[in-house]
Design a protein around this motif. Sequence first.
Motif, short mmCIF file in Angstrom:
data_model
loop_
_atom_site.label_atom_id
_atom_site.label_comp_id
_atom_site.label_asym_id
_atom_site.label_seq_id
_atom_site.Cartn_x
_atom_site.Cartn_y
_atom_site.Cartn_z
N THR A 1 8.49 3.13 -6.39
CA THR A 1 8.60 4.28 -7.29
C THR A 1 8.89 5.51 -6.43
O THR A 1 8.70 5.49 -5.22
CB THR A 1 7.29 4.51 -8.07
N GLU B 1 10.13 9.51 -1.52
CA GLU B 1 9.02 8.56 -1.57
C GLU B 1 8.34 8.54 -0.20
O GLU B 1 8.52 9.48 0.58
CB GLU B 1 9.48 7.17 -2.08
N MET B 2 7.57 7.51 0.08
CA MET B 2 6.71 7.59 1.26
C MET B 2 6.79 6.41 2.23
O MET B 2 5.95 6.31 3.13
CB MET B 2 5.25 7.77 0.80
N GLU B 3 7.77 5.53 2.07
CA GLU B 3 7.83 4.36 2.95
C GLU B 3 9.20 4.04 3.52
O GLU B 3 9.31 3.20 4.43
CB GLU B 3 7.34 3.10 2.20
N PHE C 1 2.07 13.00 -0.63
CA PHE C 1 2.58 13.08 -2.00
C PHE C 1 2.58 14.54 -2.49
O PHE C 1 3.42 14.92 -3.29
CB PHE C 1 1.67 12.23 -2.89
N ARG D 1 12.41 -3.43 -0.56
CA ARG D 1 11.27 -2.68 -1.11
C ARG D 1 11.60 -2.31 -2.54
O ARG D 1 12.67 -1.76 -2.84
CB ARG D 1 11.01 -1.42 -0.27
N GLY E 1 0.82 -1.21 0.00
CA GLY E 1 0.00 0.00 0.00
C GLY E 1 0.85 1.26 0.00
O GLY E 1 2.06 1.20 -0.26
N MET E 2 0.22 2.40 0.26
CA MET E 2 0.94 3.67 0.23
C MET E 2 1.12 4.26 1.62
O MET E 2 0.16 4.36 2.38
CB MET E 2 0.18 4.70 -0.62
N GLY E 3 2.33 4.66 1.92
CA GLY E 3 2.58 5.45 3.12
C GLY E 3 2.86 4.65 4.39
O GLY E 3 2.67 3.44 4.45
C1 R2B Z 1 5.80 6.11 -4.19
O1 R2B Z 1 4.67 6.17 -4.91
C2 R2B Z 1 3.55 6.28 -4.04
C3 R2B Z 1 2.88 7.62 -4.25
O2 R2B Z 1 2.52 7.79 -5.59
C4 R2B Z 1 4.09 6.08 -2.66
O3 R2B Z 1 3.68 4.85 -2.11
C5 R2B Z 1 5.52 6.05 -2.87
O4 R2B Z 1 6.39 5.88 -1.88
#
Ligand code: R2B
Length: 310
Positions: A141, A248-250, A213, A138, A109-111
Motif C-alpha cells: 500500500t 511508501e516505506m520499503e 509514515f 512486493r 512488516g513495516m519499514g
Molecule cells: C505502506 O504502508 C505502511 C505504512 O502504513 C508501510 O509499510 C508502507 O510502505
Amino acid sequence: ISNSLSDEELDEYSDGTVKLRNSNIELMDQDILYHLALGSESHDLQEMFGDVKFVCMGGTPKRMENFAHFIMDEIGYKLPAGTQLQDISAYSYRYSMYKVGPVLCVSHGMGTPSVSILMHEMIKLMYHAKCIDPIFIRIGTCGGIGVEGGTVIITEDALDGQLRNSHEFTILGETVHRPAKLDKKLARELKSLHSADDPYDTIIGKTQCTNDFYEGQGRLDGAFCEFTENDKMAYLEKLRDNGVVNIEMESTIFAALTHHAGIKAAVVCVALLNRLNGDQVNAPKEVMHEWQQRPQILVARYIRKVLTRD
Ligand code: R2B
Ligand code: URA
C-alpha cells in the motif's frame, strides 16, 4: 566484508540459482534463518522450497494469508490431500510465510529494518533451496501523489528521502550506497496485464521510500509537526515534478537487496489516498479491503501467464 562475486560474474556464470556474495555462508556447518524459524540443517530446504519461482511479499500476515488462498484458486493449485495452508514461520512470531506450489507468500512488516532482515534470510533461503530464477514482488500500500485512492502503482525507480535512486546502508560505521534498481521489463510486463475492464488505473512511476509514515512523509497529523501546510504542499509538489507518483516505506531496501543478489524484482502498490488532498487514511474498511486486492489481481495475472508460458 567479502564479496565473493562481482556483478559481471553474477551475470556471466548464472545458471539461474541464487549466488550469495558472501563466502562465509558455505563454510558454516549450518545456517539458521532465525526470523523465519528455519535452518539449513534442521530442514531440508531444497525439498521444501526448491520449486519456488515467485516470492510475493507484503506488509501484514493477514494480507499474505489472503493472497495465498487467492493465488491457490488462481493457479488451480491443490494442497496435498488432508493438509491445510500453514504458516511455515509461525514459530518465529515475527514473519508469516505460506507456500502455494511455486508461490511463496511472506509478510515483511513495516519499514526498512524489518524488510532488510527478511530479505537477507529470503535470499539465503533461495540459495540453500537452489531455486532457479526466483522473482520477488512486493505487493503493498502507499500514499499517491496526484493519484486517486484505489490506483495501482508499479514502481519504475525507487528513490530515497533525498530522491536518490539508491539505498543508504551503515556498515561497520561507514555509509554505503547500493543502487535501488528494479527490473524495468518486469514492470512493463506487469503494466501490460492491466485490463481495460479494470475499474481503476494502473500506472508506472517513481516511488519515494521514507523511514517514517508521519513527519517523514510530510504529514501534518503526526504527534509532532514543525513545518507548515505550505511547506508540505511545496514539498509534495516538488516530488510530483520529479515524477514521484507514490510514497511508501520499503521500496529502496527491497530494490537494493534484490538487485545486489541478482534477483529480478518489482513493487506493486495500491494508493490508499491522494496526499495532495490530505493526510488521514479514512476510506471505509470495505473499500480499502477491495483496493488492497488490486495489486494481488495484477500479480496473479502475471504468475498465471508465466506458469502457462513455461
Ligand atoms: C505502506 O504502508 C505502511 C505504512 O502504513 C508501510 O509499510 C508502507 O510502505
Ligand atoms: N503507506 C504509506 O507509507 N503511506 C501512505 O500514505 C499510505 C500507506
